[in-house]
Design an enzyme around this catalytic site. Structure first.
Site, PDB file in Angstrom:
ATOM      1  N   HIS A   1      -4.325  -9.228   0.522  1.00 50.98           N
ATOM      2  CA  HIS A   1      -4.200  -8.445  -0.708  1.00 50.98           C
ATOM      3  C   HIS A   1      -5.511  -7.820  -1.179  1.00 50.98           C
ATOM      4  CE1 HIS A   1       0.057  -9.126  -1.405  1.00 50.98           C
ATOM      5  NE2 HIS A   1      -0.142 -10.328  -0.890  1.00 50.98           N
TER       6      HIS A   1
ATOM      7  N   ASP B   1       4.282   7.430  -1.683  1.00 50.04           N
ATOM      8  CA  ASP B   1       4.283   6.012  -1.365  1.00 50.04           C
ATOM      9  C   ASP B   1       3.464   5.786  -0.099  1.00 50.04           C
ATOM     10  OD1 ASP B   1       5.759   3.434  -2.155  1.00 50.04           O
ATOM     11  OD2 ASP B   1       6.136   3.530  -0.006  1.00 50.04           O
TER      12      ASP B   1
ATOM     13  N   GLU C   1       2.411   0.416  -4.594  1.00 46.97           N
ATOM     14  CA  GLU C   1       1.750   1.426  -3.766  1.00 46.97           C
ATOM     15  C   GLU C   1       2.355   2.804  -3.994  1.00 46.97           C
ATOM     16  OE1 GLU C   1       5.125  -0.150  -1.200  1.00 46.97           O
ATOM     17  OE2 GLU C   1       3.790  -0.975  -2.700  1.00 46.97           O
TER      18      GLU C   1
ATOM     19  N   ASN D   1      -0.808  -5.408   3.802  1.00 50.15           N
ATOM     20  CA  ASN D   1      -1.178  -6.584   3.004  1.00 50.15           C
ATOM     21  C   ASN D   1      -0.979  -7.879   3.788  1.00 50.15           C
ATOM     22  OD1 ASN D   1      -2.181  -5.574   0.616  1.00 50.15           O
ATOM     23  ND2 ASN D   1      -0.226  -5.627  -0.448  1.00 50.15           N
TER      24      ASN D   1
ATOM     25  N   ASP E   1      -5.820  -3.953  -2.033  1.00 48.38           N
ATOM     26  CA  ASP E   1      -6.367  -3.423  -3.297  1.00 48.38           C
ATOM     27  C   ASP E   1      -7.453  -2.385  -3.025  1.00 48.38           C
ATOM     28  OD1 ASP E   1      -4.660  -5.118  -4.656  1.00 48.38           O
ATOM     29  OD2 ASP E   1      -6.229  -6.507  -5.306  1.00 48.38           O
TER      30      ASP E   1
END
Length: 174
Positions: A63, A50, A93, A58, A67
């Site tokens: 975002h 993770d 994630e 974010n 990404d």
């Protein structure tokens, strides 16, 4: 036929990272567990990974930047594994790596190297780290119990301060 093949490939690939998706990991787990049961003694270790503090990344950078980070991380993950291992994005994630014929000690070395690589990589915006939980399959475990056990190790890594790898205890024969 070409369109059907393209559709099948699309259904097995995470559209953001280009990595295999959870469906592929589920199938790989089924096949690997069957192999381990059939051809004992073999080893199989699952790593759940993770991105640490991804929500704040974010929130701060947006975002699209998140990404981009996941795309880049996918490339780092795929470059760190052996050709016969399976890495997949399983959601958000979170990633999983299935390490066939790998003891918990060997898997710990592989994933710790990966964790260190991520920590030392120059990322856009800010440094990132990962946490990982490892678990070796044990005779009699279901696939669900195996995944849950690895997930619990990941939660322990998160509770332990992040940026670390936690594994179930290593026995003498591992």
């Amino acid at each position: 036929e070409v369109a059907n093949l393209a559709l099948r490939e699309e259904s097995l690939t995470d559209p953001l990272t280009g990595l295999p998706n959870r469906r592929v990991m589920d199938k790989a787990l089924d096949e690997a567990i069957s192999r381990v049961k059939r051809d004992a003694p073999r080893t199989l270790t699952l790593a759940m990974i993770d991105v640490d503090s991804f929500k704040s990344f974010n929130d701060i950078y947006g975002h699209p930047a998140g990404d981009d980070l996941l795309r880049l991380l996918g490339k780092v993950l795929i470059s760190a594994i052996r050709p016969y291992d399976c890495v997949a994005r399983i959601g958000g994630e979170e990633f999983a790596i299935l390490l066939a014929d790998t003891t918990i000690g060997e898997a710990f070395s592989i994933i710790e190297r990966l964790r260190s690589t991520v920590e030392q990589t120059s990322w856009p915006h800010r440094a990132i780290t990962i946490s990982a939980g490892l678990y070796s399959w044990r005779e009699g475990m279901s696939k669900e119990a195996f995944v849950e056990a690895a997930d619990q190790q990941l939660y322990a890594a998160k509770r332990g301060g992040r940026n670390c790898v936690i594994a179930n205890a290593v026995s003498r024969d591992q």
